[in-house]
Design an enzyme around this catalytic site. Sequence first.
Site, PDB file in Angstrom:
ATOM      1  N   PHE A  45      -0.566  -2.823  -6.232  1.00  0.00           N
ATOM      2  CA  PHE A  45      -1.489  -1.912  -5.558  1.00  0.00           C
ATOM      3  C   PHE A  45      -2.428  -2.728  -4.695  1.00  0.00           C
ATOM      4  O   PHE A  45      -3.116  -3.619  -5.185  1.00  0.00           O
ATOM      5  CB  PHE A  45      -2.300  -1.070  -6.549  1.00  0.00           C
ATOM      6  N   ASP A  52      -4.616 -11.012  -4.555  1.00  0.00           N
ATOM      7  CA  ASP A  52      -5.486  -9.846  -4.552  1.00  0.00           C
ATOM      8  C   ASP A  52      -6.173  -9.818  -5.916  1.00  0.00           C
ATOM      9  O   ASP A  52      -5.589  -9.392  -6.910  1.00  0.00           O
ATOM     10  CB  ASP A  52      -4.648  -8.580  -4.299  1.00  0.00           C
ATOM     11  N   LYS A  71     -14.255  -4.523  -5.747  1.00  0.00           N
ATOM     12  CA  LYS A  71     -14.696  -3.858  -6.981  1.00  0.00           C
ATOM     13  C   LYS A  71     -15.999  -4.397  -7.604  1.00  0.00           C
ATOM     14  O   LYS A  71     -17.060  -3.917  -7.278  1.00  0.00           O
ATOM     15  CB  LYS A  71     -13.554  -3.830  -7.989  1.00  0.00           C
TER      16      LYS A  71
HETATM   17  C1  LIG Z   1      -8.938  -1.080  -6.210  1.00  0.00           C
HETATM   18  C2  LIG Z   1      -7.973  -2.052  -5.664  1.00  0.00           C
HETATM   19  C3  LIG Z   1      -7.744  -2.167  -4.272  1.00  0.00           C
HETATM   20  C4  LIG Z   1      -8.372  -1.241  -3.264  1.00  0.00           C
HETATM   21  O1  LIG Z   1      -9.760  -1.349  -3.219  1.00  0.00           O
HETATM   22  P1  LIG Z   1     -10.600  -0.213  -2.458  1.00  0.00           P
HETATM   23  O2  LIG Z   1     -12.011  -0.719  -2.532  1.00  0.00           O
HETATM   24  O3  LIG Z   1     -10.378   1.057  -3.224  1.00  0.00           O
HETATM   25  O4  LIG Z   1     -10.087  -0.126  -1.076  1.00  0.00           O
HETATM   26  C5  LIG Z   1      -6.872  -3.147  -3.829  1.00  0.00           C
HETATM   27  N1  LIG Z   1      -6.245  -3.972  -4.697  1.00  0.00           N
HETATM   28  C6  LIG Z   1      -6.444  -3.891  -6.024  1.00  0.00           C
HETATM   29  C7  LIG Z   1      -5.743  -4.854  -6.928  1.00  0.00           C
HETATM   30  C8  LIG Z   1      -7.290  -2.921  -6.554  1.00  0.00           C
HETATM   31  O5  LIG Z   1      -7.438  -2.818  -7.883  1.00  0.00           O
END
Ligand SMILES: *Cc1c(COP(=O)(O)O)cnc(C)c1O
Length: 399
Positions: free
Chosen positions: A137, A222, A251
């Site tokens: 994700f 990420d 986050k």
């Molecule tokens: C939450 C998340 C995102 C997206 O972040 P947003 O601030 O909602 O755009 C991307 N990568 C990972 C691993 C996430 O947990």
Amino acid sequence: MNSGYMERAEKVLATTYKRQPLVLTRGKGCRLWDSQDRSYLDFVAGIAVCNLGHGHPDIARALATQAEKLCHVSNLYYTVPQMELAERLTRVSFADRAFFCNSGAEANEAAIKLARKYFSAKNQGARHRIISMERSFHGRTMATLSATGQDKIQKGFEPLLDGFDFVPFGDADALRRQIGPETCAVMLEPVQGEGGVRCPPEGYLAEVRHICDDEGLLLIYDEIQTGIGRTGKLFAYEHSGAVPDIMTLAKALGNGLPIGAMLVTESVAAVFGPGSHATTFGGTPVITAAALEVMRLLIDKGIVAHGAEVGNYFRGRLEDLARRHPDVVEDVRGIGLLLGLKLSTPGDPVVAACMERGFLINCIQDRILRFVPPLVVETPEIDALIDCLDEVLPLLKDA
Ligand SMILES: *Cc1c(COP(=O)(O)O)cnc(C)c1O
């Protein structure tokens, strides 16, 4: 039951979320209160965001103090909090430079653009494809949903951005086979979050780093969900020792205030010259002052180590729980305070039953209960949740 707030909200808000029937009004530490003044222990933390808990006075003070001085001037100028946050983040990570933005997806957009630019700047523009992972994700913007290895997130938004290939997470041989003359980078979460709290096999990240070095590829982590202490280290990659070239954060970096960051090594950052990339609100003094206080508290107060310790305890208690309910629990997974419980049936009824009993948890991928409490959670609070789950899980069999 909630003074009509929910009915009013359902009339006017975009219908992009399936919300719990709960209007939350205030919080303190790991506890939240609703509009009826009922309280809940929070094992969601705004989806791994509020690592220092709710209503933190030091963060509120840092925010208020900076807001009175200066909120925003644009990146046409230097500001002290932005510079200090970049210094702090580069001091505690592999990186030499930081680019600030406003969300996780935006940080990943920056990483994707930078990976392409890195090769085009070397006259190797043909190398533009990024290998991403199945069940990953990376966000909901067009580039980041194209990088996301989940059909349900991509469906209906085609044509997707071209240039992403997918391999199974944790399979280094599949990664090696997928690399072609157009590949420029590998992008992955050190532990998959939304995909189901999935840890890779031992040695995987080191192997991926090795492959990237062999093939001249950039490695992008990420760490939007795994970073900022969530897995028991400040950054999840520290468990493996395999450093990336680019890392994205968001986050928990602002403990609930919107900030994203892309951290990068000197040699890769060099290709992002003036005009390459920008965002109006990225790294405003008011948000970076708050994030700086978050980093100070996390590191100076030993909160990452605390999270690691209670995370181990929590995992042990989940494993005991699994042994007591072998007919409904299939698996315990995760690391630090990024933990999951895989059920043999859908998890929504468990989420609802826990909420009735004063506990907030969330369910992902239909059957996986995810536990991502604030890192300041204490063992009695974990015990209380385990007692609640002991009561709730047997109800699933009768349903
Ligand atoms: C939450 C998340 C995102 C997206 O972040 P947003 O601030 O909602 O755009 C991307 N990568 C990972 C691993 C996430 O947990």
